[in-house]
Scaffold this motif. Structure first.
Motif, PDB file in Angstrom:
ATOM      1  N   LEU A   1      18.912  -0.660 -43.422  1.00  0.00           N
ATOM      2  CA  LEU A   1      19.575  -1.961 -43.411  1.00  0.00           C
ATOM      3  C   LEU A   1      18.927  -2.898 -42.395  1.00  0.00           C
ATOM      4  O   LEU A   1      18.749  -4.093 -42.651  1.00  0.00           O
ATOM      5  N   LEU A   2      18.565  -2.345 -41.232  1.00  0.00           N
ATOM      6  CA  LEU A   2      17.948  -3.158 -40.195  1.00  0.00           C
ATOM      7  C   LEU A   2      16.577  -3.674 -40.646  1.00  0.00           C
ATOM      8  O   LEU A   2      16.216  -4.827 -40.392  1.00  0.00           O
ATOM      9  N   THR A   3      15.810  -2.836 -41.330  1.00  0.00           N
ATOM     10  CA  THR A   3      14.505  -3.251 -41.837  1.00  0.00           C
ATOM     11  C   THR A   3      14.652  -4.348 -42.880  1.00  0.00           C
ATOM     12  O   THR A   3      13.854  -5.290 -42.928  1.00  0.00           O
ATOM     13  N   SER A   4      15.670  -4.245 -43.727  1.00  0.00           N
ATOM     14  CA  SER A   4      15.878  -5.253 -44.772  1.00  0.00           C
ATOM     15  C   SER A   4      16.099  -6.637 -44.194  1.00  0.00           C
ATOM     16  O   SER A   4      15.597  -7.637 -44.722  1.00  0.00           O
ATOM     17  N   VAL A   5      16.850  -6.705 -43.087  1.00  0.00           N
ATOM     18  CA  VAL A   5      17.183  -8.019 -42.541  1.00  0.00           C
ATOM     19  C   VAL A   5      16.104  -8.544 -41.599  1.00  0.00           C
ATOM     20  O   VAL A   5      15.906  -9.760 -41.496  1.00  0.00           O
TER      21      VAL A   5
ATOM     22  N   LEU B   1      11.321  -5.916 -49.237  1.00  0.00           N
ATOM     23  CA  LEU B   1      10.094  -5.256 -49.653  1.00  0.00           C
ATOM     24  C   LEU B   1       9.619  -4.262 -48.605  1.00  0.00           C
ATOM     25  O   LEU B   1       9.238  -3.125 -48.935  1.00  0.00           O
ATOM     26  N   MET B   2       9.641  -4.653 -47.337  1.00  0.00           N
ATOM     27  CA  MET B   2       9.226  -3.746 -46.275  1.00  0.00           C
ATOM     28  C   MET B   2      10.195  -2.579 -46.139  1.00  0.00           C
ATOM     29  O   MET B   2       9.792  -1.452 -45.825  1.00  0.00           O
ATOM     30  N   ALA B   3      11.489  -2.837 -46.381  1.00  0.00           N
ATOM     31  CA  ALA B   3      12.460  -1.745 -46.340  1.00  0.00           C
ATOM     32  C   ALA B   3      12.164  -0.728 -47.435  1.00  0.00           C
ATOM     33  O   ALA B   3      12.201   0.490 -47.206  1.00  0.00           O
TER      34      ALA B   3
ATOM     35  N   VAL C   1      10.860  -3.925 -32.903  1.00  0.00           N
ATOM     36  CA  VAL C   1       9.512  -4.005 -32.330  1.00  0.00           C
ATOM     37  C   VAL C   1       8.506  -4.349 -33.417  1.00  0.00           C
ATOM     38  O   VAL C   1       7.636  -5.214 -33.237  1.00  0.00           O
ATOM     39  N   ALA C   2       8.611  -3.669 -34.566  1.00  0.00           N
ATOM     40  CA  ALA C   2       7.707  -3.954 -35.683  1.00  0.00           C
ATOM     41  C   ALA C   2       7.878  -5.388 -36.169  1.00  0.00           C
ATOM     42  O   ALA C   2       6.902  -6.060 -36.525  1.00  0.00           O
ATOM     43  N   ALA C   3       9.134  -5.870 -36.183  1.00  0.00           N
ATOM     44  CA  ALA C   3       9.376  -7.253 -36.601  1.00  0.00           C
ATOM     45  C   ALA C   3       8.702  -8.231 -35.643  1.00  0.00           C
ATOM     46  O   ALA C   3       8.082  -9.214 -36.071  1.00  0.00           O
ATOM     47  N   GLY C   4       8.823  -7.973 -34.343  1.00  0.00           N
ATOM     48  CA  GLY C   4       8.176  -8.836 -33.366  1.00  0.00           C
ATOM     49  C   GLY C   4       6.664  -8.821 -33.486  1.00  0.00           C
ATOM     50  O   GLY C   4       6.002  -9.861 -33.397  1.00  0.00           O
TER      51      GLY C   4
ATOM     52  N   MET D   1       0.005 -12.032 -53.224  1.00  0.00           N
ATOM     53  CA  MET D   1       0.295 -13.188 -52.361  1.00  0.00           C
ATOM     54  C   MET D   1       1.774 -13.238 -51.965  1.00  0.00           C
ATOM     55  O   MET D   1       2.455 -14.252 -52.094  1.00  0.00           O
ATOM     56  N   LEU D   2       2.277 -12.102 -51.488  1.00  0.00           N
ATOM     57  CA  LEU D   2       3.660 -11.994 -51.033  1.00  0.00           C
ATOM     58  C   LEU D   2       3.690 -11.995 -49.506  1.00  0.00           C
ATOM     59  O   LEU D   2       2.788 -11.467 -48.861  1.00  0.00           O
ATOM     60  N   ASN D   3       4.741 -12.571 -48.933  1.00  0.00           N
ATOM     61  CA  ASN D   3       4.893 -12.644 -47.485  1.00  0.00           C
ATOM     62  C   ASN D   3       6.234 -12.038 -47.090  1.00  0.00           C
ATOM     63  O   ASN D   3       7.292 -12.641 -47.350  1.00  0.00           O
ATOM     64  N   PRO D   4       6.243 -10.844 -46.467  1.00  0.00           N
ATOM     65  CA  PRO D   4       7.509 -10.221 -46.057  1.00  0.00           C
ATOM     66  C   PRO D   4       8.302 -11.057 -45.065  1.00  0.00           C
ATOM     67  O   PRO D   4       9.530 -10.990 -45.038  1.00  0.00           O
ATOM     68  N   VAL D   5       7.634 -11.843 -44.224  1.00  0.00           N
ATOM     69  CA  VAL D   5       8.332 -12.663 -43.233  1.00  0.00           C
ATOM     70  C   VAL D   5       9.222 -13.692 -43.919  1.00  0.00           C
ATOM     71  O   VAL D   5      10.352 -13.960 -43.491  1.00  0.00           O
ATOM     72  N   THR D   6       8.742 -14.276 -45.012  1.00  0.00           N
ATOM     73  CA  THR D   6       9.552 -15.236 -45.766  1.00  0.00           C
ATOM     74  C   THR D   6      10.784 -14.566 -46.344  1.00  0.00           C
ATOM     75  O   THR D   6      11.889 -15.122 -46.311  1.00  0.00           O
ATOM     76  N   GLN D   7      10.608 -13.358 -46.887  1.00  0.00           N
ATOM     77  CA  GLN D   7      11.745 -12.606 -47.407  1.00  0.00           C
ATOM     78  C   GLN D   7      12.768 -12.331 -46.305  1.00  0.00           C
ATOM     79  O   GLN D   7      13.976 -12.464 -46.519  1.00  0.00           O
ATOM     80  N   ALA D   8      12.285 -11.939 -45.134  1.00  0.00           N
ATOM     81  CA  ALA D   8      13.195 -11.620 -44.035  1.00  0.00           C
ATOM     82  C   ALA D   8      14.010 -12.834 -43.614  1.00  0.00           C
ATOM     83  O   ALA D   8      15.211 -12.735 -43.354  1.00  0.00           O
TER      84      ALA D   8
END
Length: 351
Positions: free
Chosen positions: A99-103, A108-110, A243-246, A310-317
């Motif tokens: 759940l933490l990875t999803s948000v 996609l990263m989750a 940490v990974a998000a940062g 051409m996907l960006n996980p940061v945009t999804q987050a």
């Protein structure tokens, strides 16, 4: 004020989902019996290894917490392969860290984190199973005290099975024991690393511009170096997420973030010591080599796939983080702080 808001943005986004993950972890703790795990993980073939890897994914255990359960399963008859897969799949990801990875990193990263943990567990389990020279001797089962499926979890409430007067009382006792475990023991196990991870993520998001680490990203060598850094740097799956998000927001590739999320939580000195004692030096070498190779390849495949699509996980987050209102995030962070501060938790909640 803008800097302060940015610093706490990761913690505010994470708090509601972390509380939900801990709640689900408590339910799993209360109602999944160890005998069921023993039956599912019996045998030594591919099916047993795959089941052990998948079963370990939602269980609320860090690496050290998974050790006594894995030892009990191994000495109860589970082979090297399933035992290794369980030791990797269980701490590699959990319902709270999913759940933490999803948000924080996006759905996609989750998904890739769960898939990567399962693939790493299965591949390493298969490789370690090949090091067995003879049929293992079935040793006495060790009694686990911190395993996620310990059937005695409800004793913490003082209303264990032996003292329950009815089925309703037993259900309530198991539920209470599971919740006390999740919001007490489990949170105590991860709280130090979690606070450190959230603080580090806040510093990275606030002070490190996105282009800073971009020059260090790209290619198999960078991914391999990230795996080498992650393996000895033991950090629980939940604490590794901010940490990974940062790091991702500071410029590393999603593949490097995935390698860090996979390699960091699944290894610890305690795990390596148990593997060496139970399986020998050859199995330990195979274990480490497999994790290095598999996590590096998974990170490389993710980078190549995202570049092609051409996907960006940061945009999804960022889209997921906008789902919850600010008042709920602030309230959840306040509740989380009360639970993390042990004397305050005991005074207000009694455990």
């Amino acid at each position: 004020m803008t800097r302060i808001a940015e610093f706490f943005s990761v913690a505010l986004s994470a708090a509601p989902w972390l509380l939900m993950g801990l709640l689900i972890a408590g339910l799993i703790k209360a109602y999944m019996p160890e005998q069921l795990l023993q039956r599912w993980m019996g045998g030594r073939g591919f099916g047993s290894i795959a089941r052990a890897a998948v079963i370990g994914v939602p269980l609320p255990l860090c690496s050290c917490g998974a050790i006594p359960t894995a030892l009990a399963l191994h000495r109860g008859g589970a082979g090297r392969g399933p035992t290794t897969a369980f030791l990797i799949g269980t701490p590699g990801v959990g319902v709270d860290s999913i759940l933490l990875t999803s948000v924080l990193l996006g759905p996609l990263m989750a998904f890739m984190r769960v898939l990567g943990a399962v693939v790493t567990a299965i591949a390493t389990g298969l490789m370690v199973s090949l090091t067995a020279t003879s049929a293992p001797v079935k040793l006495p089962v060790v009694k686990t005290t911190s395993g996620c499926c310990d059937s005695g979890c409800s004793t913490a409430t003082g209303r264990g099975h032996d003292h329950a007067s009815s089925s309703h009382d037993r259900v309530r006792g198991r539920l209470a024991g599971g919740l006390i475990y999740a919001f007490g023991d489990l949170l105590d196990d991860i709280s130090t690393w979690l606070i450190a991870g959230l603080l580090l993520a806040g510093v990275l998001v606030t002070l490190v511009p996105p282009e800073t680490l971009s020059g260090m990203s790209g290619g198999l060598l960078s991914l391999f170096v990230m795996a080498i850094i992650g393996i000895p740097l033991y950090i629980c799956a939940t604490a590794a997420t901010p940490v990974a998000a940062g790091l991702l927001l500071s410029g590393i590739t999603p593949g490097m973030a995935l390698v860090f999320l996979l390699a960091g939580p699944i290894t610890s000195l305690a795990t390596l010591g148990v593997l060496r004692r139970e399986f020998g030096n050859q199995a330990l070498l195979v274990y480490l080599s497999s994790i290095l190779v598999v996590t590096t390849l998974l990170g490389w495949l993710l980078d190549q796939t995202l570049q092609g699509l051409m996907l960006n996980p940061v945009t999804q987050a960022s889209q997921v983080q906008e789902l919850l209102p600010e008042w709920l995030e602030i309230s959840a962070l306040g509740v989380l702080l009360i639970l993390v501060i042990r004397p305050l938790r005991r005074r207000l909640l009694g455990f």
